[in-house]
Design a protein around this motif. Structure first.
Motif, PDB file in Angstrom:
ATOM      1  N   ASP A  64      39.674  47.588  27.421  1.00  0.00           N
ATOM      2  CA  ASP A  64      39.584  46.411  28.142  1.00  0.00           C
ATOM      3  C   ASP A  64      40.416  46.463  29.632  1.00  0.00           C
ATOM      4  O   ASP A  64      40.193  45.578  30.163  1.00  0.00           O
ATOM      5  CB  ASP A  64      39.805  45.166  27.292  1.00  0.00           C
ATOM      6  N   THR A  65      40.542  47.574  30.136  1.00  0.00           N
ATOM      7  CA  THR A  65      41.233  47.777  31.392  1.00  0.00           C
ATOM      8  C   THR A  65      40.175  47.109  32.465  1.00  0.00           C
ATOM      9  O   THR A  65      39.111  47.694  32.597  1.00  0.00           O
ATOM     10  CB  THR A  65      42.100  49.036  31.681  1.00  0.00           C
ATOM     11  N   ARG A  66      40.514  46.054  33.166  1.00  0.00           N
ATOM     12  CA  ARG A  66      39.744  45.799  34.456  1.00  0.00           C
ATOM     13  C   ARG A  66      39.947  46.738  35.742  1.00  0.00           C
ATOM     14  O   ARG A  66      41.259  46.510  35.929  1.00  0.00           O
ATOM     15  CB  ARG A  66      40.108  44.415  34.585  1.00  0.00           C
ATOM     16  N   ILE A  67      39.029  47.356  36.072  1.00  0.00           N
ATOM     17  CA  ILE A  67      39.382  48.210  37.435  1.00  0.00           C
ATOM     18  C   ILE A  67      38.652  47.570  38.539  1.00  0.00           C
ATOM     19  O   ILE A  67      38.061  46.836  38.295  1.00  0.00           O
ATOM     20  CB  ILE A  67      38.975  49.455  37.151  1.00  0.00           C
ATOM     21  N   ALA A  68      39.355  47.791  39.713  1.00  0.00           N
ATOM     22  CA  ALA A  68      38.893  47.519  40.927  1.00  0.00           C
ATOM     23  C   ALA A  68      38.722  48.642  41.703  1.00  0.00           C
ATOM     24  O   ALA A  68      39.763  49.600  41.697  1.00  0.00           O
ATOM     25  CB  ALA A  68      39.997  46.565  41.638  1.00  0.00           C
ATOM     26  N   VAL A  69      37.776  48.610  42.709  1.00  0.00           N
ATOM     27  CA  VAL A  69      37.461  49.978  43.611  1.00  0.00           C
ATOM     28  C   VAL A  69      36.960  49.474  45.000  1.00  0.00           C
ATOM     29  O   VAL A  69      36.735  48.090  45.012  1.00  0.00           O
ATOM     30  CB  VAL A  69      36.207  50.824  42.908  1.00  0.00           C
ATOM     31  N   THR A  70      37.522  50.147  46.135  1.00  0.00           N
ATOM     32  CA  THR A  70      36.922  49.555  47.366  1.00  0.00           C
ATOM     33  C   THR A  70      35.482  49.916  47.083  1.00  0.00           C
ATOM     34  O   THR A  70      34.843  50.563  46.298  1.00  0.00           O
ATOM     35  CB  THR A  70      37.563  50.367  48.143  1.00  0.00           C
TER      36      THR A  70
END
Lengths: 405, 405
Positions: B121-127
């Motif tokens: 359930d890790t929420r990732i962010a990307v450019t």
């Protein structure tokens, strides 16, 4: 706040061969005079053969020129290597096409990654004992339930014992798994199945919708004619089996890194092809095996390359025979060593595998691998490899023969 | 009955560069006379330099001798290479020790595998735009929700737009992710952050318990003094950042395959060290980078090796300037190319990225990469790389300059 993959924490202890390396390093430090002979990890010791060396030098030279430079390799491998591999299958009368071959940096990577193709609730089966990577990679993916420290088993894995009691032939499990890993010739037991026995497994898999991951890393060591080199020698295997292959043990590439996976186009379920999924996985998570390495792999398939690797295999199999016969003569219960470079023995006096490991290291300075490290049914067994030098193998057997056990 | 990992089916289409390769192959077949210039995929074209070639020949020779043969490499890399890498960090005044360096077969493998350390359930962010591997590897792991074909976004990914409007500096998201991927100098935009700007990100990460995956594959291309080569130049980064590095772009190893990940021992949560987890992952699922390749990597750090790779980088950066200035002169809106080998341009006349791809290929036989392939905010942008030959780069810019758009 980042959260870790808690499945990692379920793994009891570290990777088997890292444990052994640490124990041996500690012993060597405490006993600097000890003349340790390593027959533990399945790592080869003979140099690469002249044809391979030449192919690598040539490829290195190419990489230093504008015309010969090669950047990113094709995701799935260069045609020159895939064609050579397909040619070997064809010569064996086996139906595998070049575009079903996926070249990689080694069978360990592939055997650890192949589970990514399956759903989270996939139930896997493994022989017991077994190469630890199949289990550990599935544990890390959260697919094995919980570790039962008493049974030394994972709650959600189906174990197929292979021991002297069943002549190292696994029985079909009463509970049908989704995926079964078979390594034949077997690591660690050094035993194998005949073609008829493997055909039974293929038929069972097709009847029950089971997928077989067939690890054939040791096929070059097969000496008996009724033992299949590829699972595709069995009828119907193209519909139910993925085959993993390595250059580590036939050509000595443990430090070169090259392997491949055969994924037949026939493995399709609900219109979804595992071949396409594996291609997507390769394209997304891997950047191809190095050009130089793939040229080395191609050289393995040349006539001269084949002659050289046959000599290499013969060298190690001579060691296997020395260990097998020497230990048998010394009164040990010994298996394997005929179609595989591994000798599987019973620890004397009902010693545990790790006790025997410590004993051998302490008393005669020989490193082997505790059978229990490969699974609960490996307890009281011990693995020795034929990958040492001839001289060390002789000395090791002599030392063990003189032991009072 | 085996069940597939259905997350694979969520991926729309195939891997970006495989798509491009197919399109170009089809065009080339239909137009055999076309003189196609490839400035699409970020693949280098210059040969390996003499010092690297010599190191590889020497290592190949060693592998052909009994004394010099090397089998399985240490899981995490040979000390000679880890020490050389740590030395470079030390020279830069950065605190990274050799045992925090994990040698691998390339940054693509590592950037695809690093997500295995995190919970489902890790929420990732990307450019946005972004190198596709970060997103696709998380999608395959089931971590990104569903694909919204209209928005061209994943429901569970936090996107950080980097466009001309914000000067390619991502803003801190209102929703705090668990893990954020930052690639600087950036692929695909060729832009970067100053040390002060990156320090803001490190501070923000430490304040919010966010882990940064910092991809520094292009650090060798940095020309401006206020741009950091390593995230560890920023205070506090050892507590919140993993750094990925590659030999592909500085030393031309795209077809050799070598990279490394820096995982500081300071990244610990609830007593669990990510360093230990990554070590376990390496030990279980990877078998070390090849000896020959690691010797080649070591040669990169020799004085002569450094001189040679500086020349290599200068060669490509000359191309970058030619493309940047030539396109600017031709009236294009152009970014990047100063601290990175990528030039990021606006497609003229509000064309879509793929329309401009087709147009360039058809009209002037030049292959670039559609910006939209890197994320929705890449739409209407286009990437050209400086990795072609000088001559082809000149010709490509001349052709584009003459286009009527």
């Amino acid at each position: 706040m980042y959260k870790i993959n808690s499945n990692f924490q379920k793994l009891p202890g570290s990777y088997l061969f890292s444990d052994i390396a640490r124990k041996v390093a500690a012993f060597a430090e405490a006993n600097p005079q000890a003349d340790i002979i390593r027959l533990g990890i399945g790592d080869v010791t003979r140099p690469l053969t002249p044809t391979i060396i030449k192919a690598m030098h040539d490829a290195v030279d190419e990489m230093g020129t504008e015309e010969g430079f090669h950047g990113y390799a094709p995701d799935l491998g260069y045609d020159f290597l895939r064609d050579a591999i397909a040619g070997e299958y064809k010569d064996r009368g086996v139906d595998v096409s070049a575009d079903e071959i996926f070249v990689s940096d080694g069978a360990k990577s592939d055997s650890a990654a192949i589970q990514e193709l399956f759903s989270q609730d996939t139930r896997i089966a493994v022989t017991d004992p077994v190469y630890p990577v199949y289990v550990d990679s599935n544990v890390m993916a959260g697919r094995c339930g919980n570790w039962d420290a008493k049974k030394e088993q994972w709650s959600d894995i189906i174990y197929l014992p292979v021991t002297a009691e069943n002549d190292f032939v696994p029985e079909f499990p009463s509970q049908i798994p989704d995926v079964v890993y078979l390594c034949l010739p077997n690591n660690p037991t050094g035993t194998t199945l005949t073609k008829d026995q493997l055909q039974d497994w293929v038929d069972w898999a097709n009847r029950n919708g089971v997928l077989i991951i067939f690890d054939a890393a040791y096929e070059a060591y097969i000496s008996q004619p009724d033992v299949p080199h590829s699972i595709y020698e069995c009828r119907g295997a193209r519909a139910c089996a993925i085959e993993l292959r390595s250059f580590s043990k036939n050509a000595g590439f443990t430090g070169v890194r090259l392997g491949f996976t055969v994924l037949p186009r026939d493995i399709v379920q609900g219109g979804i092809s595992l071949h396409d999924m594996w291609a997507r996985r390769h394209g997304t998570k891997f950047n191809g095996a190095p050009y130089i390495t793939q040229r080395a792999g191609q050289a393995v398939y040349s006539d001269q390359g084949q002659r050289e690797i046959r000599e290499l295999v013969a060298y190690y199999m001579k060691n296997a025979k020395i260990i097998h016969d020497g230990l048998a003569e010394a009164g040990f219960e010994v298996y394997g060593g005929v179609n595989a470079p591994y000798i599987w023995l019973k620890a004397p006096g009902n010693m545990s595998s790790w006790d025997f490991f410590d004993y051998l290291l302490r008393e005669v300075n020989i490193v082997g691998t505790p059978g229990s490290g490969f699974g609960p049914s490996g307890e009281h067994y011990f693995r020795l490899t034929a990958f040492g030098s001839y001289e060390n193998t002789l000395r090791a057997v002599e030392r063990i023969g003189k032991m009072k056990v």
